[in-house]
Design an enzyme around this catalytic site. Sequence first.
Site, PDB file in Angstrom:
ATOM      1  N   ARG A  51      41.376  28.019   6.146  1.00 18.05           N
ATOM      2  CA  ARG A  51      41.671  27.014   7.187  1.00 18.05           C
ATOM      3  C   ARG A  51      40.938  25.684   7.029  1.00 18.05           C
ATOM      4  O   ARG A  51      41.183  24.755   7.808  1.00 18.05           O
ATOM      5  CB  ARG A  51      41.411  27.545   8.604  1.00 18.05           C
ATOM      6  CG  ARG A  51      42.469  28.454   9.125  1.00 18.05           C
ATOM      7  CD  ARG A  51      42.610  28.380  10.635  1.00 18.05           C
ATOM      8  NE  ARG A  51      41.484  28.926  11.358  1.00 18.05           N
ATOM      9  CZ  ARG A  51      41.440  29.024  12.690  1.00 18.05           C
ATOM     10  NH1 ARG A  51      42.464  28.618  13.428  1.00 18.05           N
ATOM     11  NH2 ARG A  51      40.387  29.523  13.286  1.00 18.05           N
ATOM     12  N   ASP A  52      40.041  25.550   6.045  1.00 16.07           N
ATOM     13  CA  ASP A  52      39.349  24.262   5.924  1.00 16.07           C
ATOM     14  C   ASP A  52      39.046  23.952   4.458  1.00 16.07           C
ATOM     15  O   ASP A  52      37.919  23.614   4.098  1.00 16.07           O
ATOM     16  CB  ASP A  52      38.061  24.266   6.747  1.00 16.07           C
ATOM     17  CG  ASP A  52      37.582  22.860   7.097  1.00 16.07           C
ATOM     18  OD1 ASP A  52      38.411  21.919   7.037  1.00 16.07           O
ATOM     19  OD2 ASP A  52      36.388  22.706   7.439  1.00 16.07           O
ATOM     20  N   ILE A  53      40.076  24.058   3.613  1.00 17.51           N
ATOM     21  CA  ILE A  53      39.928  23.699   2.200  1.00 17.51           C
ATOM     22  C   ILE A  53      39.807  22.184   2.102  1.00 17.51           C
ATOM     23  O   ILE A  53      40.708  21.447   2.498  1.00 17.51           O
ATOM     24  CB  ILE A  53      41.148  24.173   1.380  1.00 17.51           C
ATOM     25  CG1 ILE A  53      41.411  25.665   1.575  1.00 17.51           C
ATOM     26  CG2 ILE A  53      40.972  23.810  -0.095  1.00 17.51           C
ATOM     27  CD1 ILE A  53      40.352  26.557   1.033  1.00 17.51           C
TER      28      ILE A  53
END
Length: 231
Positions: A51-53
Amino acid sequence: MENGDLHDHLHRRSSSSPLTVSWKMRIDVLLGVSRAIEHLHCHAMPRVIHRDIKSSNILLDSSWVPRLSDFGLSVAWNEDDTHAVVGTFGYLDPEYFQTGRLKPASDVYSLGVLMLEVLTGNQAMVKPQLDMVCFALPIIESGDLGELLDKRPAPEPTPRQLQALEYVAQTAARCVQMEGKDRPAISEVAASLETALELMCSHDSSVDAVLSTRPRMWDIFGRYRKIPGGV
């Protein structure tokens, strides 16, 4: 980590950073990140969506091996679940933003933005009102890759370098399609980046034999695309 994070090398370090000036190292880092995401999506039990690449979450050890970090927003994936929309503006999957439905394709979208960031040397928000996808996709579609590329690694890339970078650009373009169903699975992304790295490392025509065993490159409209040099 000993060598900091990818964002720092792309946007803050001097030109003396080996990652800043090497296309091979940049593609190698992208391949490592794709393999980390592939593990989360395909092999972890339960499967995990990060969810936070983003570039600041890619750490580099003393051997320049990338490490995907910051799992504070990660969730175990259940396709029936809806989630509050969280992430980093510029990397955030627009389909997830609109629906709240989180899928592995959401990480693929963020990875696509990261790939474009590595290619261009620009931040995910190129300007306050212009994100990376809106900036880069028209240039990729026009076929003018030279206009897109960061000049620090090579002001005039060799034909083989251009082949590899075109492969990365076309893969990134597929990753950032608006609908998740139109994006490749992470395993396909990893295979494409492996091929791009082999192209970048190759100094002879034997790479053509290697490529014959790899998935074909398709452009963002789903048509087979010959990259420069006839590969």
